[in-house]
Design an enzyme around this catalytic site. Structure first.
Site, PDB file in Angstrom:
ATOM      1  N   VAL A  63       0.854  -1.186   0.000  1.00 18.42           N
ATOM      2  CA  VAL A  63       0.000   0.000   0.000  1.00 18.42           C
ATOM      3  C   VAL A  63       0.891   1.237   0.000  1.00 18.42           C
ATOM      4  O   VAL A  63       1.631   1.472   0.953  1.00 18.42           O
ATOM      5  CB  VAL A  63      -0.940   0.037   1.234  1.00 18.42           C
ATOM      6  CG1 VAL A  63      -1.764   1.327   1.244  1.00 18.42           C
ATOM      7  CG2 VAL A  63      -1.851  -1.179   1.232  1.00 18.42           C
ATOM      8  N   LYS A 136      -9.311   5.871 -17.629  1.00 17.14           N
ATOM      9  CA  LYS A 136     -10.727   6.246 -17.604  1.00 17.14           C
ATOM     10  C   LYS A 136     -10.873   7.754 -17.805  1.00 17.14           C
ATOM     11  O   LYS A 136     -11.802   8.220 -18.476  1.00 17.14           O
ATOM     12  CB  LYS A 136     -11.361   5.820 -16.277  1.00 17.14           C
ATOM     13  CG  LYS A 136     -12.828   6.228 -16.142  1.00 17.14           C
ATOM     14  CD  LYS A 136     -13.465   5.686 -14.875  1.00 17.14           C
ATOM     15  CE  LYS A 136     -14.926   6.119 -14.772  1.00 17.14           C
ATOM     16  NZ  LYS A 136     -15.617   5.506 -13.616  1.00 17.14           N
ATOM     17  N   HIS A 273       0.342 -27.269 -47.655  1.00 11.73           N
ATOM     18  CA  HIS A 273      -1.022 -26.932 -47.256  1.00 11.73           C
ATOM     19  C   HIS A 273      -1.455 -27.685 -46.003  1.00 11.73           C
ATOM     20  O   HIS A 273      -2.554 -28.232 -45.916  1.00 11.73           O
ATOM     21  CB  HIS A 273      -1.994 -27.182 -48.404  1.00 11.73           C
ATOM     22  CG  HIS A 273      -1.638 -26.414 -49.644  1.00 11.73           C
ATOM     23  ND1 HIS A 273      -1.587 -25.043 -49.681  1.00 11.73           N
ATOM     24  CD2 HIS A 273      -1.276 -26.843 -50.882  1.00 11.73           C
ATOM     25  CE1 HIS A 273      -1.228 -24.650 -50.892  1.00 11.73           C
ATOM     26  NE2 HIS A 273      -1.034 -25.722 -51.644  1.00 11.73           N
ATOM     27  N   ASN A 414     -11.376 -36.579 -44.358  1.00  9.47           N
ATOM     28  CA  ASN A 414     -11.082 -37.990 -44.178  1.00  9.47           C
ATOM     29  C   ASN A 414      -9.670 -38.274 -44.665  1.00  9.47           C
ATOM     30  O   ASN A 414      -9.270 -37.788 -45.713  1.00  9.47           O
ATOM     31  CB  ASN A 414     -12.075 -38.852 -44.957  1.00  9.47           C
ATOM     32  CG  ASN A 414     -13.445 -38.886 -44.310  1.00  9.47           C
ATOM     33  OD1 ASN A 414     -13.560 -39.057 -43.112  1.00  9.47           O
ATOM     34  ND2 ASN A 414     -14.490 -38.753 -45.116  1.00  9.47           N
ATOM     35  N   ARG A 434     -14.382 -41.701 -47.361  1.00 10.19           N
ATOM     36  CA  ARG A 434     -13.135 -42.431 -47.089  1.00 10.19           C
ATOM     37  C   ARG A 434     -12.587 -43.138 -48.330  1.00 10.19           C
ATOM     38  O   ARG A 434     -11.383 -43.184 -48.548  1.00 10.19           O
ATOM     39  CB  ARG A 434     -13.389 -43.433 -45.957  1.00 10.19           C
ATOM     40  CG  ARG A 434     -12.116 -43.939 -45.292  1.00 10.19           C
ATOM     41  CD  ARG A 434     -12.376 -44.294 -43.852  1.00 10.19           C
ATOM     42  NE  ARG A 434     -12.833 -43.125 -43.119  1.00 10.19           N
ATOM     43  CZ  ARG A 434     -12.027 -42.176 -42.646  1.00 10.19           C
ATOM     44  NH1 ARG A 434     -10.723 -42.270 -42.812  1.00 10.19           N
ATOM     45  NH2 ARG A 434     -12.511 -41.147 -41.995  1.00 10.19           N
TER      46      ARG A 434
END
Length: 510
Positions: A63, A136, A273, A414, A434
């Site tokens: 503090v 603020k 890719h 797949n 698939r």
């Protein structure tokens, strides 16, 4: 009345020059602790905060600035007469600038052997409070949270150009800064309490670079990294040669590193890719790369290669004969570097590759939200395999099956992979069914398909893929199992003398 600046910084880079600039502009400086000593030792007049508050620092410095004389001076609106009257009545002097950066929480967290007590003590309380109060009230209070902004702020003040927009920009930086800080603290406590999916999920990243463009030239993009470095991460790689990485480079390179992490022996991975177009494992790096190249010498063109051992001269000579975007390795021998740096456009990345922590979560954004899941770090060993067919796989086939299984895990679903002798032969990626993926892999493998094994990232709902495998000469298949129609595929395998094993683990990759 003189303007007043409050300076309290953990990072003291360039702070004396900034304080001197403020003093030259006739600012009164108030400060705390170590910052006050640094400023005064530089011969710049400054007043201690406790002289302003009339209250000493207490609780080991926990503090010191949490006081109405500080926060009243920060939050009072200068165009609000009632606020000004209250300042006068309470003998509070307005504060016109706050120069604050926070306790080094991130740096403390990153230190080896740091105690929980040290980490807790480096959670700043007064600093964020002052920053948020000043931000603020940015229309009346200027804020400097980043030493990189000091000179620009001084220049704006000298020329009376610290206008509303610039003040708002500084306020925005403050709230990003405190949000970043709080997110790191929240993550620390979430890890401590083992809350993987808390009621709110806040992530934060630090900017590495602005990219030339995104996935396509009309898209904007930037590269960010986590606050604490993660081992085996592209964000920590050292670039030795070549132009900066693109968005697609980073995506592909990350995919290559993920695949490479599956293999302990000398391995080379070629990626296009975000799918592997060739994986090779051998006794040495030169043979591993040759194996990966021979897997698909067409698709590797313009691709990315990652190797888990030093690139030697022989491997460099092979690499130099191909157009590649990037080569990643833990090290490059001097003669290898000499060969590869003759190619102007190739990017060479040096990255320490040691077994380390995997990413805990994968974050994918969707429109209006996000999906979060744990990373796919599932492993399968020979002991995990369940033989479903009458014919048992041979020891050689099991080795090939496990190699193919590691590869197919990193192919977009797949996915089908054909492999033999530590080499991928055919990769069928990202198909809507698939059998389509299988046909691509078989066609790519060509004559090499005979005697190979097949891996599928998910179960076979129909026996058509087995029929295609048998026709091409595949001798063994590895798949998760779990379809209601598993027996149809098993019966087809038995009919053709193919061994089939289940892993019990699916590896969809979308």
């Amino acid at each position: 009345m003189k303007k007043r600046a409050l300076i309290s910084v953990s990072n003291k880079d360039n702070i004396t020059a900034f304080a001197q600039g403020l003093h030259d502009l006739d600012y009164e400086i108030i400060s705390t602790g170590g910052t006050l000593r640094v400023i005064q030792e530089a011969g710049i007049p400054a007043k201690a905060v406790d002289e302003v508050t009339g209250f000493p620092e207490i609780l080991d410095g926990r503090v010191k600035t949490l006081h109405p004389f500080i926060h009243g001076g920060l939050l009072a609106k200068r165009d609000n007469q009632a606020h000004l009257d209250q300042l006068k009545a309470n003998e509070i002097t307005p504060i016109d600038m706050v120069v604050v950066n926070l306790y080094p929480f991130k740096e403390t967290l990153a230190r080896e052997g740091v105690s929980d007590e040290e980490i807790i003590e480096n959670i700043d309380i007064g600093g964020p409070s002052m920053l948020r109060a000043a931000a603020k009230n940015f229309a009346d209070v200027a804020i400097a949270v980043d030493p990189a902004d000091y000179e620009a702020i001084l220049e704006a003040l000298r020329n009376d150009q610290l206008d509303w927009k610039k003040r708002q920009q500084l306020a925005a930086k403050v709230f990003r800064h405190t949000a970043h800080y709080d997110a790191m603290i929240a993550n620390y406590f979430s890890v401590q309490t083992e809350e993987a999916y808390p009621e709110t999920y806040t992530v934060t990243y630090e900017k590495v670079q602005t990219l030339r463009y995104g996935e396509n030239p009309h898209q904007q993009a930037a590269f960010y990294r986590t606050p604490l470095p993660v081992r085996n991460s592209l964000a920590t790689a050292k670039q030795l040669h070549g132009k900066e990485l693109s968005y697609n480079n980073i995506q592909d390179a990350n995919a290559a590193l993920d695949i490479l992490a599956e293999y302990e022996d000398p391995a080379a991975v070629a990626v296009k890719h975000m799918n592997p177009c060739g994986i090779g494992v051998a006794d040495n790096m030169n043979d591993a790369f040759k194996t990966a190249f021979d897997a698909d010498p067409i698709s590797i063109f313009g691709g990315i290669v990652a190797c888990n051992r030093e690139i030697d001269q022989a491997t460099a000579e092979q690499l130099s004969n191909i157009f590649l975007e990037i080569v990643i390795a833990p090290a490059f021998a001097p003669d290898a570097l000499e060969i590869l740096t003759k190619k102007k456009n190739i990017r060479l990345l040096e990255l320490e590759m040691q077994e380390g922590e995997a990413a805990n979560h994968k974050l994918t954004t969707v429109k209006g939200g996000a999906l979060i899941q744990s990373s796919d770090d599932g492993k399968t060993t020979a002991a995990d395999l369940q033989v479903a067919t009458k014919r048992q796989p041979t020891a050689e086939e099991i080795t090939d099956l496990l190699f193919a299984w590691k590869a197919v895990k990193h192919v977009k679903s797949n996915a089908i992979v054909l492999a033999k002798s530590n080499q991928t032969l055919g990769v069928g990626a990202g198909q809507m069914n698939r059998i389509g993926a299988a046909n691509i892999a078989i066609e790519q493998a060509g004559d090499k398909a005979s005697g190979s094994v097949m891996a599928s990232d998910a179960f076979f709902p129909m026996p058509d893929t087995v029929e295609a495998a048998a026709k091409s000469g595949v001798t063994a298949i590895i798949q998760p199992g779990g379809s209601k129609r598993d027996q149809d595929s098993v019966d087809a395998c038995d009919q053709h003398g193919i061994a089939m094993v289940y892993t019990g683990m699916r590896h969809f990759k979308h």
